[in-house]
Design a protein around this motif. Sequence first.
Motif, mmCIF file in Angstrom:
data_model
loop_
_atom_site.group_PDB
_atom_site.id
_atom_site.type_symbol
_atom_site.label_atom_id
_atom_site.label_comp_id
_atom_site.label_asym_id
_atom_site.label_seq_id
_atom_site.Cartn_x
_atom_site.Cartn_y
_atom_site.Cartn_z
ATOM 1 N N UNK A 168 -29.100 -1.677 -1.578
ATOM 2 C CA UNK A 168 -29.425 -0.309 -1.165
ATOM 3 C C UNK A 168 -28.244 0.337 -0.442
ATOM 4 N N UNK A 169 -27.440 -0.482 0.245
ATOM 5 C CA UNK A 169 -26.299 0.057 0.989
ATOM 6 C C UNK A 169 -25.271 0.699 0.063
ATOM 7 N N UNK A 170 -25.305 0.355 -1.203
ATOM 8 C CA UNK A 170 -24.327 0.873 -2.162
ATOM 9 C C UNK A 170 -24.957 1.886 -3.116
ATOM 10 N N UNK A 171 -26.149 2.386 -2.771
ATOM 11 C CA UNK A 171 -26.842 3.334 -3.640
ATOM 12 C C UNK A 171 -27.286 4.568 -2.877
ATOM 13 N N UNK A 172 -27.457 5.657 -3.606
ATOM 14 C CA UNK A 172 -28.070 6.866 -3.074
ATOM 15 C C UNK A 172 -29.565 6.725 -3.313
ATOM 16 N N UNK A 173 -30.230 6.062 -2.373
ATOM 17 C CA UNK A 173 -31.600 5.612 -2.616
ATOM 18 C C UNK A 173 -32.550 6.782 -2.796
ATOM 19 N N UNK A 174 -33.379 6.655 -3.839
ATOM 20 C CA UNK A 174 -34.409 7.637 -4.160
ATOM 21 C C UNK A 174 -35.719 6.893 -4.360
ATOM 22 N N UNK A 175 -36.743 7.269 -3.590
ATOM 23 C CA UNK A 175 -38.027 6.569 -3.677
ATOM 24 C C UNK A 175 -38.625 6.653 -5.076
ATOM 25 N N UNK A 176 -38.442 7.775 -5.717
ATOM 26 C CA UNK A 176 -39.022 7.965 -7.048
ATOM 27 C C UNK A 176 -38.375 7.047 -8.082
ATOM 28 N N UNK A 177 -37.077 6.817 -7.938
ATOM 29 C CA UNK A 177 -36.350 5.992 -8.902
ATOM 30 C C UNK A 177 -36.393 4.502 -8.562
ATOM 31 N N UNK A 178 -36.663 4.183 -7.303
ATOM 32 C CA UNK A 178 -36.691 2.780 -6.907
ATOM 33 C C UNK A 178 -35.301 2.248 -6.613
ATOM 34 N N UNK A 179 -35.248 1.002 -6.219
ATOM 35 C CA UNK A 179 -33.971 0.408 -5.824
ATOM 36 C C UNK A 179 -33.018 0.311 -7.009
ATOM 37 N N UNK A 180 -33.477 -0.265 -8.102
ATOM 38 C CA UNK A 180 -32.595 -0.474 -9.253
ATOM 39 C C UNK A 180 -32.271 0.819 -9.972
ATOM 40 N N UNK A 181 -33.192 1.769 -9.940
ATOM 41 C CA UNK A 181 -32.982 3.018 -10.676
ATOM 42 C C UNK A 181 -32.187 4.063 -9.929
ATOM 43 N N UNK A 182 -32.018 3.910 -8.642
ATOM 44 C CA UNK A 182 -31.275 4.900 -7.850
ATOM 45 C C UNK A 182 -29.803 4.920 -8.257
ATOM 46 N N UNK A 183 -29.187 6.076 -8.059
ATOM 47 C CA UNK A 183 -27.786 6.248 -8.454
ATOM 48 C C UNK A 183 -26.863 5.461 -7.521
ATOM 49 N N UNK A 184 -25.773 4.975 -8.109
ATOM 50 C CA UNK A 184 -24.781 4.253 -7.311
ATOM 51 C C UNK A 184 -24.032 5.226 -6.420
ATOM 52 N N UNK A 185 -23.804 4.831 -5.179
ATOM 53 C CA UNK A 185 -23.030 5.649 -4.237
ATOM 54 C C UNK A 185 -21.737 4.963 -3.843
ATOM 55 N N UNK A 186 -21.547 3.738 -4.326
ATOM 56 C CA UNK A 186 -20.334 3.005 -3.972
ATOM 57 C C UNK A 186 -20.253 2.725 -2.480
ATOM 58 N N UNK A 187 -19.135 3.105 -1.909
ATOM 59 C CA UNK A 187 -18.914 2.861 -0.472
ATOM 60 C C UNK A 187 -19.128 4.124 0.361
ATOM 61 N N UNK A 188 -19.804 5.131 -0.208
ATOM 62 C CA UNK A 188 -19.981 6.390 0.514
ATOM 63 C C UNK A 188 -20.786 6.219 1.793
ATOM 64 N N UNK A 189 -21.804 5.358 1.759
ATOM 65 C CA UNK A 189 -22.604 5.125 2.958
ATOM 66 C C UNK A 189 -21.764 4.499 4.069
#
Length: 305
Positions: A38-59
């Motif tokens: 999750x730390x490497x994703x732009x987490x979206x509840x609707x998409x879930x953990x695996x479906x959320x878009x990658x954010x890389x190291x932005x967080x």
Amino acid sequence: MGFSAKRLKKFAPLFLLMLPGLAYLIINNYLPMFGMIIAFKDFNFAKGILGSDWAGLKNFEYLFKTQDAYIITRNTILYNGLFIVINTIGAIGIAILLNEIRRKIFQRFYQSIIILPHLISMVIVSYLVYAMLSSDTGLINKSILPLLGMEDISWYSSKEYWPYILTAVNIWKGIGYLSVIYLASIISIDPEYYEAATLDGASKWQQISSVTVPLITPVITMMTLLAIGRIFYSDFGLFYQVPMDSGVLSETTNVIDTYVYRALMNLGDIGMSSAAGVYQSIVGFLLVILSNYTVRKFSKDNALF
């Protein structure tokens, strides 16, 4: 030593006893590691953990671009480092004093009194502290400060006092438990060592410095190593409940654990809170490896490790 069916049968009861603890370890310590993604994703509840878009190291970039990373890291290390030093020295001193009490009934009574704070919930401790520090009805403001000719202090708005308050609360709550561990190691010392020291004319202080402390050094080293390994993990209740979640005090009371909680609950930023948690885990892991290497290199009693 090889592993065989015969050995398996011989130690089967021990393996069965190990299973609940092993299951607890896997469920609570290893399975949650999947959530690090999750730390490497732009987490979206609707998409879930695996479906959320990658954010890389932005967080992580957002976390370290602010002063937050420096403040929480500084507070976590300095507080826990101070707690380790004071609690270790104080616990050893209390354990030595308890060991000098010859009547067992009094020794056990004092042990119970000293360890009692460790058993009290931090929520209750926070209200005990509030009863002492409250601006309106606190014991210090209404009873102690007037006797000293001092004006009332707004404790929950004055951040300069809280390093001392948190240190005092941590010592009061944790030193008793640690002293009992050291007392157990002191009791296990063969009395013949003390008898020999007495025959040589050693004073009580010389017996402590030449017999007691050297013989419990392996235990001190082990407990210190365990504490250093968790130096990046703070007592959440101490830093969140005791200051009553006062935002004014955040500069001196905010640590990694409270930051992760606030980022999740107040900001709703799951990605950034996960990034802070991953940062805490990685640095903590490296610290464990470093402290273990240091102890292995410099400890005289390598057999313990």
